[in-house]
Design a protein around this motif. Sequence first.
Motif, short mmCIF file in Angstrom:
data_model
loop_
_atom_site.label_atom_id
_atom_site.label_comp_id
_atom_site.label_asym_id
_atom_site.label_seq_id
_atom_site.Cartn_x
_atom_site.Cartn_y
_atom_site.Cartn_z
N THR A 1 0.83 -1.21 0.00
CA THR A 1 0.00 0.00 0.00
C THR A 1 0.86 1.25 0.00
O THR A 1 1.99 1.25 0.50
CB THR A 1 -0.93 0.04 1.22
N GLN A 2 0.30 2.30 -0.57
CA GLN A 2 0.93 3.62 -0.54
C GLN A 2 0.16 4.55 0.39
O GLN A 2 0.57 5.68 0.62
CB GLN A 2 0.95 4.23 -1.95
N GLN A 3 -0.96 4.10 0.91
CA GLN A 3 -1.78 4.95 1.77
C GLN A 3 -1.05 5.30 3.06
O GLN A 3 -0.40 4.46 3.66
CB GLN A 3 -3.09 4.24 2.12
N CYS A 4 -1.16 6.55 3.46
CA CYS A 4 -0.54 6.98 4.71
C CYS A 4 -1.38 8.08 5.35
O CYS A 4 -1.78 9.02 4.66
CB CYS A 4 0.88 7.48 4.47
N PRO A 5 -1.67 7.99 6.64
CA PRO A 5 -2.49 9.01 7.30
C PRO A 5 -1.71 10.25 7.72
O PRO A 5 -2.30 11.22 8.19
CB PRO A 5 -3.02 8.27 8.53
N LEU A 6 -0.39 10.23 7.56
CA LEU A 6 0.44 11.35 7.95
C LEU A 6 0.88 12.16 6.73
O LEU A 6 0.80 11.69 5.60
CB LEU A 6 1.68 10.86 8.71
N ARG A 7 1.37 13.36 6.98
CA ARG A 7 1.86 14.21 5.90
C ARG A 7 3.21 14.79 6.32
O ARG A 7 3.39 16.00 6.45
CB ARG A 7 0.85 15.32 5.58
N CYS A 8 4.15 13.92 6.52
CA CYS A 8 5.43 14.26 7.13
C CYS A 8 6.20 15.32 6.34
O CYS A 8 6.21 15.31 5.11
CB CYS A 8 6.29 13.01 7.30
N ASP B 1 9.02 -8.11 3.62
CA ASP B 1 8.80 -6.80 4.23
C ASP B 1 7.63 -6.13 3.53
O ASP B 1 7.58 -6.08 2.30
CB ASP B 1 10.07 -5.96 4.08
N LEU B 2 6.67 -5.64 4.30
CA LEU B 2 5.48 -5.01 3.70
C LEU B 2 5.54 -3.49 3.74
O LEU B 2 4.57 -2.83 3.39
CB LEU B 2 4.22 -5.48 4.43
N THR B 3 6.67 -2.92 4.14
CA THR B 3 6.76 -1.47 4.22
C THR B 3 8.00 -0.94 3.52
O THR B 3 9.09 -0.94 4.09
CB THR B 3 6.81 -1.00 5.69
N PRO B 4 7.85 -0.44 2.30
CA PRO B 4 8.99 0.19 1.63
C PRO B 4 9.14 1.65 2.06
O PRO B 4 9.06 2.57 1.27
CB PRO B 4 8.58 0.11 0.16
N ILE B 5 9.32 1.87 3.35
CA ILE B 5 9.46 3.17 3.97
C ILE B 5 8.13 3.91 4.06
O ILE B 5 7.78 4.44 5.11
CB ILE B 5 10.48 4.08 3.25
N VAL B 6 7.36 3.95 3.00
CA VAL B 6 6.10 4.67 3.03
C VAL B 6 4.92 3.72 2.87
O VAL B 6 5.03 2.68 2.22
CB VAL B 6 6.05 5.73 1.91
N GLU C 1 1.04 2.93 5.19
CA GLU C 1 0.61 2.41 6.49
C GLU C 1 -0.23 1.16 6.30
O GLU C 1 -1.39 1.21 5.88
CB GLU C 1 -0.19 3.47 7.26
N VAL C 2 0.36 0.01 6.60
CA VAL C 2 -0.29 -1.28 6.41
C VAL C 2 -1.58 -1.38 7.22
O VAL C 2 -2.56 -1.99 6.78
CB VAL C 2 0.68 -2.42 6.80
N ILE D 1 6.43 -1.60 9.10
CA ILE D 1 6.56 -0.45 9.97
C ILE D 1 5.21 0.25 10.06
O ILE D 1 4.55 0.46 9.04
CB ILE D 1 7.60 0.54 9.43
N SER D 2 4.79 0.61 11.26
CA SER D 2 3.52 1.28 11.45
C SER D 2 3.70 2.58 12.21
O SER D 2 4.60 2.71 13.05
CB SER D 2 2.56 0.37 12.23
N CYS D 3 2.84 3.56 11.93
CA CYS D 3 2.81 4.79 12.72
C CYS D 3 1.70 4.72 13.77
O CYS D 3 1.54 5.64 14.56
CB CYS D 3 2.63 6.00 11.82
N LEU D 4 0.92 3.64 13.74
CA LEU D 4 -0.16 3.38 14.69
C LEU D 4 -1.29 4.41 14.65
O LEU D 4 -2.06 4.52 15.61
CB LEU D 4 0.37 3.27 16.12
N ILE D 5 -1.40 5.13 13.56
CA ILE D 5 -2.55 6.01 13.37
C ILE D 5 -3.58 5.20 12.59
O ILE D 5 -3.61 5.21 11.37
CB ILE D 5 -2.17 7.31 12.63
N CYS D 6 -4.37 4.46 13.34
CA CYS D 6 -5.28 3.47 12.74
C CYS D 6 -6.36 3.14 13.74
O CYS D 6 -6.40 3.67 14.85
CB CYS D 6 -4.49 2.21 12.36
#
Length: 272
Positions: free
Chosen positions: A12-19, A56-61, A63-64, A89-94
């Motif tokens: 996935t490319q979805q991410c809840p953050l805008r770093c 690995d399910l996280t290519p840096i960006v 949110e799984v 890797i997770s940011c735990l915004i879920c």
Amino acid sequence: MKIPKKFGIWITQQCPLRCTFCANSDQYYKSGTVMPLKTFKRKVNEIVESGVSVIDLTPIVGEVLTISNLHEYLDYMDSIPAITKYTFISCLICSRKSIDTIVDRPKLQLEISLYGTSTETFKKRTNVSAFSTFYNNFKYLLSKYKNNNKIIIINRTPEIDGPLLNQDMPSGMRYLLGKCNIDEEWVTDRDNYIEEQKSGTHYCHFMSEPLLTDNGICFCCMDWNQSNVIPGKITDMYGDSDKFISRIDSVSNTCNKKCGWYRPLDPKDLTS
């Protein structure tokens, strides 16, 4: 080129953050996609058939834990004995429902990105007011976690703030971090992106941890449009060093060498 010991799947490319340090944060936030489950299963099979046992399910960006049917993806990997470990890797915004899907997965090595130790520092780093969500989800996760693999905390706070446990933070946060392993090496403000191999050819560590996409193999986490994906399967790419180098050189300009994530290729990460 020998086959890497680990392969990534751009699930996935979805991410809840805008770093602030992510050049593609707007695109990931607004229009990130999810790999269909059928395609994912095919990619997992391709990895296993190549003799690789770690995924690995996280290519840096990406949110799984934003994937609504994540349990189906993880259940499939759990069902294959040849897969010894998978990680993301997770940011735990879920949602907490998503957290419930990962608390008892023996093969999972979970890594968590920590972007700040307070409401202010977290928002400054991510452009999202979500520290309370992170903290409450972190506390919930650790209260439910049944996996024997310790969670790894990746310190993504600004490098200037120093080692994580030296920073000011709520006592509750310090207590939770004490239950995890902390990786201080993964600071996001890296300055080593201009390093290159002695040959003069740019080889990021993604050469040894490439990403499977819907259409082939990607060697750059920042190739948002996947415009430089090399078509074909793992076995089409690896085994012949000359062929590998020639094909990589054809897409070497994919990497702008300024993404902040570059690490030099390490031969020890390749299979023997």
